[in-house]
Motif scaffolding. Structure first.
Motif, PDB file in Angstrom:
ATOM      1  N   PHE A 145       0.947  -1.254  -0.008  1.00  0.00           N
ATOM      2  CA  PHE A 145       0.435   0.312  -0.072  1.00  0.00           C
ATOM      3  C   PHE A 145       0.731   1.384   0.327  1.00  0.00           C
ATOM      4  CE2 PHE A 145      -3.612  -2.237   1.890  1.00  0.00           C
ATOM      5  CZ  PHE A 145      -4.218  -2.124   0.995  1.00  0.00           C
TER       6      PHE A 145
ATOM      7  N   GLN B  69      -3.800   4.630   5.981  1.00  0.00           N
ATOM      8  CA  GLN B  69      -4.175   3.213   5.468  1.00  0.00           C
ATOM      9  C   GLN B  69      -4.645   2.203   6.284  1.00  0.00           C
ATOM     10  OE1 GLN B  69      -4.359   2.116   1.616  1.00  0.00           O
ATOM     11  NE2 GLN B  69      -5.433   0.754   2.305  1.00  0.00           N
ATOM     12  N   SER B 174     -10.478   3.559   1.801  1.00  0.00           N
ATOM     13  CA  SER B 174      -8.971   3.384   2.021  1.00  0.00           C
ATOM     14  C   SER B 174      -8.645   1.459   1.936  1.00  0.00           C
ATOM     15  CB  SER B 174      -8.694   3.719   3.093  1.00  0.00           C
ATOM     16  OG  SER B 174      -7.425   3.544   3.990  1.00  0.00           O
ATOM     17  N   TYR B 175      -9.533   1.088   2.646  1.00  0.00           N
ATOM     18  CA  TYR B 175      -9.611  -0.667   2.922  1.00  0.00           C
ATOM     19  C   TYR B 175      -9.373  -1.077   1.594  1.00  0.00           C
ATOM     20  CZ  TYR B 175     -10.871  -5.119   3.731  1.00  0.00           C
ATOM     21  OH  TYR B 175     -10.263  -6.659   4.011  1.00  0.00           O
ATOM     22  N   LEU B 176     -10.010  -0.888   0.141  1.00  0.00           N
ATOM     23  CA  LEU B 176     -10.133  -1.151  -1.190  1.00  0.00           C
ATOM     24  C   LEU B 176      -8.810  -0.717  -1.073  1.00  0.00           C
ATOM     25  CD1 LEU B 176     -13.093  -0.575  -2.552  1.00  0.00           C
ATOM     26  CD2 LEU B 176     -11.962  -2.868  -1.408  1.00  0.00           C
ATOM     27  N   GLY B 177      -7.442   0.201  -0.882  1.00  0.00           N
ATOM     28  CA  GLY B 177      -6.738   1.105  -1.937  1.00  0.00           C
ATOM     29  C   GLY B 177      -6.937   1.717  -2.727  1.00  0.00           C
TER      30      GLY B 177
END
Lengths: 190, 190
Positions: A145, B69, B174-177
Motif C-alpha cells: 500500500f 491506510q 482506503s481498505y480497497l486501496g
DNA sequence: CGAAAATTTGACATGACTCAACTGGAGTGG
DNA sequence: CCACTCCAGTTGAGTCATGTCAAATTTTCG
C-alpha cells in the motif's frame, strides 16, 4: 537427514522429547521435487502442509488476462500450503511450483490432525507459526500500500536479499505487483 | 452476556466443558469502547487479543504523506490484534480504532498463554482461527492484485455488503486501496 | 442552527502498464 | 561442440487508470 531440519526448526519454538520426535517422524514423508514441478495446481484440493527442507517455491494464480501473479514465496525452513483449500476441502485457486530443485516434507492434513491430538506441543508450534505468518501478511500488505514500485524493490533488496539471487527477475516483479519492464528500468537506474 | 457470545463462537470450532468455560471466563475482561476510541496506537506495545462482541473496528497505519491506510476491519464475532507487536513485544506500527460504539472482550497475552497450558482446546480454537485468517489474507491479496478499482468495490459489495452499510465511504476506499474521489465516481455510475 | 466532516464533481497530472522490437545467454539436439 | 531456438531481460514510445488538487454540495452532530 531431511527430518532433522524440521526437528531443528520445531526446537526453535517448542520442546519435544525423544518419544514425541519419533511419533512425529512416523507421520511424515519426504519428497524430492524437480524445478518446475508442482505441489499443487489450480483445481486440486490441497491435502497437506509442506515443509521446505531446501529449495524454493512460488505460490501463484492466473489472472484473467493470463498473467501469473505470485502471492508468496517459500524457501528453506518455511512451510507452504493453501490454507483455504486445505481447511475447506474446496478446489484451490493457486499453483505451488518449485522454482529450484527442492526437497520437502509432506504432512498430510489427516496425519497433522492426528499429531495435534497426540502431541499438543505440535499444535502449539503451528499456532505460533501461524501468528508469525499472519504478522508477515499484514506487513506485506503495508508495503504494497505505501511503497512505490521503486521503493518496493529496494525494500525487498534490504529485507530479503537472498531472493534477489535465487529467483528470476520476472518472478520478483510479479511478487512485488509490478511488470518485468518496470523492474528492469528500476534496476537500470544507478 | 458478552462472554456468552464468545463461548458461542468457540463452540462453533471446539467443545469446552462447563469447567473449562468457567476457567476461560475467569481469564477475560470486558470493556465498552466509544466510537473513535483506540484499542492500540502506533508506538504502543500490543498486549492482548480483542474479541469484538459488537461494534466495528478498523486497523490502519499512517502513510508518509499523512494518509490513513486501513489494513483490516473487524466486526461482531471477530478477533482483532497486531500479531507482530503482540508476539515480538515491539512497538506497533498500527492503530486499532472503534468505528462504532463497541464492546470487546480482552484476553491479554499472559492470560492467553496461561489458558493454552490449562486448556489445549483453546489453543486449538486459535490455531483454527489463524488458519482461516491466513486464508482470508491471501484471498484479500489476490483481489488487490487482480481487480480494478471498480471491480474491488463490486466484489466488496457482493461478499461483505454489511460493511457498505456500517463504515463511511472514505474508509471503504482506503481498505480497497483507492481514493475516496475514485470510489465516489464509481458509485455515481449506474 | 451552525461548524466540521464527508461526499461529489471536474480539470489536470503521473506512475505504471502495454506493446513491440531488440539483445544476450541458456539449454537442446544434431 | 556448434548452431539454433527460446526465454529472460532491456529499452523506448504511447496509453490509461488512478491519483491529486480544488471547489461546490450534502450530511452529521454538538
Amino acid at each position: 537427514m531431511p527430518i532433522e531440519s524440521l526437528l531443528n526448526h520445531i526446537a526453535r519454538f517448542v520442546k519435544l522429547n525423544a518419544d514425541e520426535q519419533q511419533v512425529l517422524s512416523d507421520h511424515l514423508s519426504v519428497k524430492k521435487v524437480r524445478k518446475k514441478e508442482f505441489l499443487l495446481k489450480e483445481g486440486d484440493i490441497c491435502t497437506a502442509n509442506y515443509f521446505i527442507v531446501n529449495g524454493c517455491f512460488r505460490m501463484y494464480f492466473i489472472k484473467e488476462n493470463g498473467q501469473e501473479q505470485i502471492v508468496a514465496f517459500g524457501i528453506d525452513d518455511w512451510w507452504i500450503t493453501d490454507y483455504t483449500s486445505l481447511e475447506t476441502h474446496k478446489p484451490s485457486l493457486y499453483y505451488i511450483q518449485a522454482v529450484e530443485d527442492a526437497e520437502v516434507i509432506i504432512l498430510t492434513k489427516t496425519q497433522r490432525d492426528n499429531l495435534f491430538d497426540k502431541i499438543p506441543m505440535i499444535e502449539r508450534y503451528f499456532r505460533i507459526l501461524l501468528q508469525r505468518l499472519q504478522g508477515a501478511s499484514v506487513t506485506r500488505l503495508k508495503y504494497l500500500f505505501e511503497l512505490s514500485a521503486e521503493e518496493k524493490y529496494h525494500n525487498m533488496n534490504n529485507h530479503f536479499p537472498e531472493f534477489i539471487q535465487r529467483v528470476p527477475q520476472y518472478m520478483l516483479a510479479s511478487y512485488l505487483g509490478i511488470t518485468p519492464e518496470v523492474l528492469s528500468k528500476i534496476r537500470a537506474k544507478k
